[in-house]
Structure formats: structure tokens, C-alpha cells
Scaffold this motif. Structure first.
Motif, mmCIF file in Angstrom:
data_model
loop_
_atom_site.group_PDB
_atom_site.id
_atom_site.type_symbol
_atom_site.label_atom_id
_atom_site.label_comp_id
_atom_site.label_asym_id
_atom_site.label_seq_id
_atom_site.Cartn_x
_atom_site.Cartn_y
_atom_site.Cartn_z
ATOM 1 N N ILE A 326 0.969 -1.219 -0.105
ATOM 2 C CA ILE A 326 -0.203 0.133 -0.188
ATOM 3 C C ILE A 326 0.873 1.385 0.068
ATOM 4 O O ILE A 326 0.680 2.166 -0.751
ATOM 5 N N GLY A 327 1.975 1.372 0.949
ATOM 6 C CA GLY A 327 2.878 2.313 0.815
ATOM 7 C C GLY A 327 3.468 2.645 -0.404
ATOM 8 O O GLY A 327 3.661 3.843 -0.932
ATOM 9 N N TRP A 328 3.933 1.501 -0.916
ATOM 10 C CA TRP A 328 4.372 1.767 -2.401
ATOM 11 C C TRP A 328 3.519 2.357 -3.464
ATOM 12 O O TRP A 328 3.887 3.255 -4.024
ATOM 13 N N ALA A 329 2.433 1.914 -3.405
ATOM 14 C CA ALA A 329 1.212 2.226 -4.374
ATOM 15 C C ALA A 329 1.036 3.878 -4.134
ATOM 16 O O ALA A 329 0.874 4.618 -5.006
ATOM 17 N N ALA A 330 1.041 4.247 -2.758
ATOM 18 C CA ALA A 330 0.531 5.462 -2.531
ATOM 19 C C ALA A 330 1.549 6.441 -2.752
ATOM 20 O O ALA A 330 1.351 7.672 -3.200
ATOM 21 N N LYS A 331 3.110 5.943 -2.888
ATOM 22 C CA LYS A 331 4.081 6.957 -3.154
ATOM 23 C C LYS A 331 4.243 7.253 -4.806
ATOM 24 O O LYS A 331 4.758 8.241 -5.415
ATOM 25 N N GLN A 332 3.366 6.520 -5.862
ATOM 26 C CA GLN A 332 3.553 6.647 -7.189
ATOM 27 C C GLN A 332 2.953 8.197 -7.576
ATOM 28 O O GLN A 332 3.766 8.635 -8.419
ATOM 29 N N PRO A 333 1.810 8.351 -7.084
ATOM 30 C CA PRO A 333 1.650 9.882 -7.750
ATOM 31 C C PRO A 333 2.497 10.967 -7.349
ATOM 32 O O PRO A 333 2.892 11.909 -7.983
ATOM 33 N N MET A 334 2.947 10.913 -6.098
ATOM 34 C CA MET A 334 4.093 11.778 -5.615
ATOM 35 C C MET A 334 5.430 11.834 -6.573
ATOM 36 O O MET A 334 5.797 12.693 -7.142
ATOM 37 N N ARG A 335 5.754 10.553 -6.955
ATOM 38 C CA ARG A 335 6.826 10.239 -7.828
ATOM 39 C C ARG A 335 6.647 10.753 -9.365
ATOM 40 O O ARG A 335 7.305 11.460 -10.011
ATOM 41 N N ARG A 336 4.971 10.692 -9.581
ATOM 42 C CA ARG A 336 4.941 11.351 -10.823
ATOM 43 C C ARG A 336 5.134 12.943 -10.943
ATOM 44 O O ARG A 336 5.481 13.447 -12.111
ATOM 45 N N TYR A 337 4.926 13.572 -9.872
ATOM 46 C CA TYR A 337 5.018 15.090 -9.739
ATOM 47 C C TYR A 337 6.453 15.296 -9.816
ATOM 48 O O TYR A 337 6.880 16.425 -9.842
#
Lengths: 341, 321
Positions: A326-337
């Protein structure tokens, strides 16, 4: 250059290369890659071994493993003694009281810690005067690294007696006496100490996320005449939302797996605190999953007990692995920015 | 209404618009932030001061040089020399594994990272490792070190491998420290801009030479920070010590071989000693637990000060660009 050389190195294309000896770089890459594979392999082995040891317990109980029914402590007793006898080992185990205790303590601590950490992180990053910020930052780091057994010691010697002597009345103690004893080791003590333990972890992660919000976004809002609190709350906090999920997940995993400290303050009784009891609910003792492993380590030599304890470990392992996903998935949008490396 | 949050207005000298003109909900939020921030400081101060005071009250120099002994009264049970040494040995051993392996993984992830699939798997594996409860790692270690092939690393009694030794505990503790080293080193490596690497390639250095001679020296503060954070986790862990080190208070060497016998035997650390002497443990001598907690706290403080020092010094160091 060397990257292309490496690409060509797969069995189909590699033979066409003129120089088939590995360069220094390729050797280093292979060596480091092997190291990485070893660590990944260890993690896989962790899952395989723990699940294999846990299997008998799950197989005998089926889904009832997670259900309630009977006294957990008596079941554990029966499992443990059956290992020494010659007849068939006993596996009957209904872990619901332990699971319930884990859920209540973890969710309680994470909920309190989340709200306060959010405010403290916002305060630390944006609103604290510089001198206070200089104090807060090292303090957060210090508290995050204090060993859990020290928190446990402080709780056992200060918080538990305080709860036992001042917060619980004699009447309340008398009202539940035949079933359990209210000594102060309770859900409340576990939740409070766990909150203090995981809040610094959350604050550290949250603050990192809030700091990475681009200054220009905030200044744009300020320039429109929005006040600082509103700006930071609506722009900063909103941008950093994925980081809050990631930090919460990390802290939840720590709370879930905290064994030693919780075993010291939670009471060590396989009892499911009952919300119907009203306020006494929080004063009731229990024992979460991780603390159960610590409590029964000496009985690992009894095979059925060993399988049962590994089954508990497997549940913890699986939960924390899920949290990590879950933590890994949650960080994805942040990575996109591009806000998180 | 103005009395609710008296301080915030003064705390924001940079920008115009005092909080007095804000909406009440905003002021409430700011007030709450101040309150919780100060409460947090107060709790931290209370914990640290409490342990310093209690520690100084109970710590006697002879506690540091005598071994734990069986007994009922405080004068009989001795000090915690062996647990203290155990903490140091275990910390050194686990870091000796975690730092090279962690740096290696970080270098691979940040500089090589091919095939991409493996990189992604490795990244999540390290992250997952950081979230694993140490009690689960301890149980895993019990399986790992009781199988025949690794049995030689720990004590045996009557042919049964117990799987409890400094080797076993250090191996699992290095997994506890590893994610911190990887994360910090990787961050340090990624903060180095690519033109630095290109400059090094341009003068004919190979990739691995660049990593060894340019990147790792530049990322050294991050490596040190990560190692220290990892060390903090390692010396603070209790579950692995109880399960894999035996928690036997004193060193129980496996045989009489000078160093190897000791490391193959069981022992204890300060955390195990505190657990044993807490009111919930078997020893139940809170004054000894306080003294040990004080020493452990000093170690943690020292590590924190060290991290602070390294971070501060690295901020003054070279800026690329």
C-alpha cells in the motif's frame, strides 16, 4: 557504451561480440547484482520458511483460526503440552482475542498519532519560529530512535501504576473481578505508549513530504491573499497527501510488529476487551499477536506450539507485506510530480 | 477570541497579516498546531529528563564492571558488564555486514539498476524488509540457524542445534539495519548530479572506478548517517536478542576457543537486560533496569549527536553546480 555492451550480453547476441571477457564494470555489475539477488532471495526464503512452518496450524483450523471461541490461553496451554505427549498433537486455536487486541491497539495508536503528527509536522515545517524548529527537528529524530524497551520500561514503572491507581476506581475493578483483573496494564497504556513511539516516525516522514512541496505553489496561493494557515493546509498538505499515506503505513507496520514493549504493558492475558463494557473497555488487559510470540518463545521446542507461533508470525508477515505494498502504491502519484526521488 | 492564540501572530514576522484577522477555524488549527508542537516537546523532555535523573540516581560505576549474577537482593545481582559488551559486539557485527551489503545494494540500485524488473523487485524488497516486524525476523532466524548446514554457527546441546548465538543474532539484526543504510546511501548517490559522473567518464574512468573514487566519497556523509541510524535500530532491538541470542544475561561460550567460542555461544544485550529487569520480567529489579536504560539512552544520544554532526558538516561541504 558499457551499457550497450551489457545489453548485448544476453545469450542470443553475446557471441557476436569481439571481446567476450567481462570488463571490470561488468564484473562489478554482476557482483553487485548477485548481492541484490541474495537479499531478495533471503526475503523470499523468509516468506517460504515461515509459511511452511505455519501451515499445519492453518490446515488444522481452517478459517476458524481467525475466529473466536473458547479461551485462547487454554488453547495455547493445550497445544503446548500436547507436544510432550505421545498421542496426537493438538492444534485447535482460535486467535480472535489476539487479533482483536492487535486491531484495537494498532488502530487506536495510529489514529491518535496520525492526527497529532499531521499538526506537529505542519507546525514544524511552516509555523514554528526558527529557534523552536532547531529544537524540534533533533528531538523528533531522538524520539524515533529511542529503543522500544525503554518506552516499555517507562510505561511499566510510571504509566501503568498511574492508570491502575488513579484512573480505575475500586468499583470498576470489582465489577469485572471474576473474569479479569484491572491492574493498569491495559489497552489504554498500550495505545498511549505506542502513540508516543510511532508519532516521531510519522512526523519525520510527514515533515520530509511537506518540505518537498514546491515553494512557488505556496507563494502563488499567498499572493492571492489566502492566509498562511489556509494556504499551507489547502496546498501544502494536499500535495503531500501520498506521503501521509506512506508515513502512516510505515508507522502502522511498526505498531503492528512491536512485540516487546506491548507485551510489557498490555497485560499479557488472552482476553478480548469488550466495547460494550463502556469506559472500562480501555482499562481491560489483552495480548496482541506479536506479544504472544514473545510470551511463548520458551515453548518453541514443542512442535505444535512452534507451528502455532509461526502461524501468528505468518499473519504479521502478511499484514506488514500488504502495508508495504500500500505504501509503495501511495507514493506513485508523488513520484509522478517528481516530488519524491 | 483573540486570547485563544496569543503567540502565533508574533511568530510570523516575515509576512503581513496577523492571525487576528483569520477565520476562527484557521486560528483554531494554528492554535492546535502550537499546542501539539509544544506538547510533543514536553513529552520528549519528560522522557529524556526522567531517564537521566533515574539513571544518575541508580548508576554506580561498579555496575559497569561486574557481571549479572543470580540473587534476590540488589547487592547480589551484580552489574551489566556482559550485556554492555554484548550490545557493542552485536552492533559491530551486524554493522560489519549491513554497511557493505547496504552500500553495495544502493550502488547497484542507483548506478546500474538493470534489468529494470530486478531493480524494482529489489527496491520493494528492501522497503518490505524495513516494515517487517523484528519478531518475525527472529523466528525466521530460528529456522535458518537450526538447519544442519548453518548449525555450526551456534551452540549445540546433545546433538540438537539451538540456533542461538551471536552469529545468528547479528545476521538477523543486520537485516534490521540494512534498509536504513540502503535508503540513506541511495539518497546520497542520487543527490549527486549526473554531470559529475560524466566528467569522470570523460577523463576515461570506468563506471566502477567513478563509483569508488568519486561518488562514494561524495556520498560518504549519507553512508555514515544511514549506518548510524541503522546502528540505532540494531542496538535498540529486543525481540531478536531474546530469541536468537538467548537472553542469558552472561556470555555462555559454546566451547573454550577464545573468540569463536564466545561468538558461537549465547549472551545478552542491554535491551535484553532491561527487559529481564523490568517489573514484568523475571529479574524485576527496576533500579538495575533504569541504570541500563540510562547507558543505552546515552548510546542512542551519542548516535544522534553523531548523525547531527555529520549532517551539519556535509551541509557546509561542496555544492555541485
Amino acid at each position: 557504451m558499457d551499457r550497450d555492451a551489457y545489453l548485448d550480453h544476453d545469450p542470443d547476441a553475446g557471441f557476436l561480440e569481439p571481446d567476450r571477457r567481462l570488463s571490470q564494470d561488468q564484473r562489478a555489475e554482476l557482483g553487485l547484482g548477485a548481492l541484490v539477488c541474495v537479499v531478495v532471495g533471503l526475503l523470499v526464503a523468509l516468506f517460504v520458511f515461515v509459511l511452511r512452518e505455519a501451515w499445519p496450524s492453518f490446515a488444522h483450523n481452517g478459517l476458524a483460526w481467525f475466529g473466536g471461541g473458547g479461551s485462547v490461553d487454554q488453547q495455547l496451554q493445550a497445544i503446548s503440552t500436547s507436544g510432550d505427549l505421545k498421542h496426537a498433537p493438538v492444534y485447535t486455536f482460535h486467535a480472535w482475542p489476539l487479533i482483536w487486541s492487535t486491531i484495537v491497539i494498532t488502530i487506536g495508536a495510529v489514529a491518535i498519532a496520525f492526527v497529532s503528527s499531521l499538526f506537529i509536522a505542519v507546525f514544524m515545517v511552516e509555523f514554528a519560529p526558527p529557534w523552536l524548529r532547531r529544537i524540534l527537528e533533533p528531538v523528533v529524530r531522538l524520539l524515533a530512535s529511542v529503543p522500544s524497551v525503554i518506552y516499555g520500561l517507562a510505561a511499566v514503572l510510571v504509566l501503568v501504576p498511574f492508570i491502575g491507581n488513579h484512573l480505575i476506581t475500586q468499583n470498576e475493578k470489582a465489577s469485572v473481578t471474576p473474569t479479569i483483573q484491572l491492574s493498569g496494564s491495559s489497552l489504554l497504556a498500550a495505545i498511549v505508549v505506542l502513540t508516543v513511539m510511532i508519532a516521531p516516525i510519522m512526523i519525520a516522514v510527514f515533515a520530509d513530504g511537506l518540505r518537498s512541496v514546491p515553494r512557488g505553489w505556496l507563494e502563488g496561493s499567498l499572493a492571492l491573499g489566502i492566509n498562511r494557515w489556509r494556504t499551507f493546509w489547502k496546498v501544502g498538505v494536499r500535495t503531500a497527501r501520498p506521503v501521509f499515506v506512506a508515513g502512516t503505513v510505515l508507522a502502522t507496520a511498526r505498531a503492528l510488529g512491536e512485540a516487546v514493549m506491548v507485551s510489557m504493558v498490555s497485560g499479557g492475558v488472552g482476553f478480548a476487551p469488550n466495547p460494550v463494557d463502556g469506559l472500562i473497555f480501555f482499562f481491560e488487559p489483552s495480548r496482541p499477536l506479536a506479544a504472544t510470540i514473545i510470551a511463548f518463545t520458551e515453548e518453541l521446542s514443542s512442535p505444535p506450539m512452534k507451528h502455532t507461533l509461526y502461524a501468528i508470525a505468518a499473519v504479521l508477515l502478511f499484514s506488514s507485506a500488504m502495508l508495504s505494498v500500500i505504501g509503495w502504491a501511495a507514493k506513485q502519484p508523488m513520484r509522478r510530480y517528481g516530488l519524491v526521488p | 477570541m483573540t486570547t485563544a492564540t496569543p503567540t502565533p501572530a508574533r511568530s510570523t514576522p516575515k509576512r503581513s497579516g496577523s492571525s487576528a484577522s483569520w477565520r476562527w477555524s484557521d486560528r483554531l488549527g494554528l492554535g492546535l498546531a502550537w499546542f501539539l508542537g509544544l506538547l510533543f516537546c514536553a513529552i520528549a523532555a519528560a522522557i529524556v529528563i526522567y531517564f537521566l535523573v533515574e539513571g544518575i540516581r541508580y548508576l554506580r560505576p561498579n555496575l559497569l564492571v561486574t557481571n549479572p549474577a543470580p540473587g534476590v537482593s540488589e547487592s547480589q545481582t551484580g552489574g551489566f558488564l556482559d550485556p554492555l559488551l554484548g550490545t557493542l559486539i552485536l552492533g559491530a557485527m551486524s554493522m560489519a555486514v549491513a554497511v557493505p551489503v547496504g552500500v553495495g545494494i544502493a550502488v547497484w540500485l542507483s548506478e546500474f539498476g538493470r534489468p529494470t524488473g530486478l531493480a524494482r523487485v529489489a527496491e520493494s524488497a528492501v522497503e518490505m524488509l524495513a516494515g517487517e516486524p523484528s519478531v518475525v525476523l527472529a523466528l525466521f532466524g530460528t529456522i535458518l540457524f537450526t538447519v544442519g548446514q548453518l548449525g555450526f554457527l551456534s551452540q549445540t546441546s546433545h546433538g540438537i542445534v539451538l540456533g542461538q548465538s551471536f552469529f545468528a543474532a547479528a545476521a538477523m539484526l543486520s537485516l534490521v539495519g540494512l534498509p536504513m543504510v540502503v535508503a540513506s546511501t541511495r539518497e546520497g548517490l542520487q543527490a549527486i548530479p549526473s554531470h559529475v559522473r560524466e566528467a569522470s567518464y570523460a577523463v576515461g574512468k570506468t563506471k566502477i572506478a567513478t563509483t569508488r573514487r568519486v561518488l562514494l566519497p561524495a556520498a560518504r556523509p549519507s553512508v555514515i548517517t544511514g549506518s548510524m541510524l541503522g546502528l540505532g535500530r540494531v542496538i535498540g532491538d529486543t525481540a531478536i536478542v531474546l530469541l536468537l541470542l538467548g537472553g542469558t544475561l552472561t556470555f555462555q561460550a559454546a566451547n573454550s576457543t577464545p573468540l569463536l567460542g564466545l561468538l558461537r555461544g549465547t549472551g545478552d544485550t542491554l535491551t535484553g537486560y532491561i527487559y529481564y529487569n523490568a517489573p514484568t520480567g523475571d529479574g524485576n529489579q527496576p533500579s538495575k533496569a533504569y541504570a541500563a536504560a540510562f547507558v543505552l539512552m546515552l548510546m542512542v544520544l551519542a548516535i544522534n549527536v553523531g548523525v547531527d554532526f555529520v549532517v551539519r558538516r556535509s551541509q557546509r561541504a561542496v555544492r555541485w553546480s
